[in-house]
Design an enzyme around this catalytic site. Structure first.
Site, PDB file in Angstrom:
ATOM      1  N   HIS A 322     -20.176   5.994  31.178  1.00 21.68           N
ATOM      2  CA  HIS A 322     -20.086   7.114  32.231  1.00 21.68           C
ATOM      3  C   HIS A 322     -21.591   7.858  31.931  1.00 21.68           C
ATOM      4  CE1 HIS A 322     -18.813  10.473  29.574  1.00 21.68           C
ATOM      5  NE2 HIS A 322     -17.785   9.591  29.136  1.00 21.68           N
ATOM      6  N   CYS A 339     -15.726   6.991  24.510  1.00 27.37           N
ATOM      7  CA  CYS A 339     -16.578   6.218  25.580  1.00 27.37           C
ATOM      8  C   CYS A 339     -18.043   5.903  25.447  1.00 27.37           C
ATOM      9  CB  CYS A 339     -16.514   7.165  27.050  1.00 27.37           C
ATOM     10  SG  CYS A 339     -14.937   7.413  27.885  1.00 27.37           S
TER      11      CYS A 339
END
Length: 410
Positions: A322, A339
């Site tokens: 992301h 992430c």
């Protein structure tokens, strides 16, 4: 028909010299159709068979006769097909029958003189009772999807399956390009088909789930057949190196992108990016990331709640790629909560150019991706995957049928 039908036909041949002139006759043909003619409440998972002695079978047709004539014609996947042995003396249905149906078997047989005779037999199948009807709850992909080369076939059932071998055998996978694969089970309700290697790109795949009549557990029968059609698109594989902080994207064998990234900081297990073969799952143009969903509740020193853009899911333990415009260490150091952080521009490109089932291979961390974490199914070697199949035999997707038999035994 229950005891077999005796057929006698006259044979035609030239009369040998000195013969009395009598016409020779062929031996009688004995035909047995199972289930018996007139049988009621036949288990739908039992096979339909036609057997002959003293002749051969030339044609068999099984027709469902209780459907409304105004109803839509049956799907191709509902057709009752069968296999005839090499000698032409036994025909066995390939798949199970829908519960609660009326059926007529029409068989054409020939005696040794070549004279044909038609026989018919009718029966009805047992109803599937309320609460014991196996149905499909969901599946990934769905018909019409274009997926990546790593995409598995995931089938979720609404009831537990105990007779996994029969259900595996009832699900036929057919692809344009040759491959071999097998089903694995994750719990009693989820079956996953994976190929030995990634799918070859640019091809069509069809899954015929002939579940109608399969006895999934004692007294539990599938009530409907399903067909899934999807397309395997281009081959896009992304490799993320935890040590160099780079993501390299290869499409159809050529490198097309090289992004700076920042992975999990590794301060805790939860904040360590997993190493292994991930697959892209769902995509979100914007989403809220709340650590409470991965076991770090509000009030904990490590709690976080972030609004992120262009998120692509790669596991079920909270891992996404992301945009992270706040991370100033892209390409330099690992600073995330697990992430893969990217610039907004790079994250948007990856979001727009990712298909469900694209492999994302991460290396360099000390936390291994679990096989059941998201779609971590490529974490098992092929030998391990095959050994976890109930049937224990690979299914060739360029050949009709499947290993094993969906039929039960009387």
């Amino acid at each position: 028909m229950a005891g077999g039908l005796l057929l006698t036909a006259a044979g035609c041949s030239s009369e040998p010299e000195g013969n009395s002139g009598a016409t020779p006759t062929a031996d009688p043909v004995d035909v047995v159709v199972t289930p018996d003619d007139g049988a009621a409440e036949v288990r739908p998972d039992l096979p339909v068979t036609v057997e002959v002695s003293g002749g051969t079978i030339t044609e068999v047709e099984v027709e469902r006769t209780d459907l409304d004539e105004s109803a839509e014609p049956p799907e191709e996947s509902d057709a009752v097909t069968g296999t005839l042995n090499e000698e032409g003396t036994e025909w066995v249905s390939d798949w199970t029958l829908p519960p609660g149906g009326d059926f007529t078997v029409r068989a054409v047989v020939e005696d040794q003189a070549g004279e044909a005779t038609e026989v018919t037999s009718s029966f009805s199948t047992l109803e599937a009772v309320e609460g014991r009807r196996l149905e499909l709850e969901s599946n990934f992909p769905v018909s019409g999807d274009v997926v990546g080369v790593g995409m598995p076939i995931i089938v979720n059932f609404d009831l537990p399956v105990q007779n996994k071998a029969a259900v595996e055998a009832a699900m036929e996978v057919v692809s344009d390009k040759p491959a071999q694969g097998a089903w694995n089970w994750f719990g009693d309700r989820t079956a996953v088909f994976r190929t030995e290697e990634y799918w070859e790109p640019y091809q069509e795949v069809t899954v015929n789930m002939r579940l109608a009549g399969v006895q999934a557990s004692e007294g539990v029968y599938g009530i409907e057949n399903y067909q899934l059609n999807f397309e395997v698109g281009r081959s896009q594989i992304s490799e993320i190196d935890n040590d160099t902080h780079r993501m390299v994207v290869t499409r159809d064998g050529e490198q097309i992108q090289d992004f700076p990234i920042s992975n999990g900081d590794g301060s805790t297990r939860a904040y360590t990016t997993t190493t292994g073969v991930h697959l892209t799952m769902l995509k979100f143009e914007s989403m809220v990331m709340d650590s409470a969903t991965v076991g770090v509740p509000e009030g904990h020193p490590d709690y976080y709640r972030l609004d992120v853009d262009y998120a692509v899911q790669i596991s079920s333990s909270g891992e996404f790629t992301h945009a992270a415009p706040w991370n100033t260490d892209l390409g330099v150091a690992n600073r995330s909560h697990g992430c893969t952080n990217m610039s907004t521009e790079d994250a948007r490109w990856f979001y727009e150019n990712s298909s469900m089932g694209d492999p994302v291979i991460i290396t360099g961390t000390d936390r291994e991706l679990e096989v059941d974490n998201g779609w971590g199914y490529w974490q098992r070697s092929w030998d391990e995957w095959l050994s976890h199949s109930t049937l224990g035999e690979a299914d060739r997707t360029d050949e009709p049928g499947s290993p094993g038999s969906p039929h039960g035994t009387a």
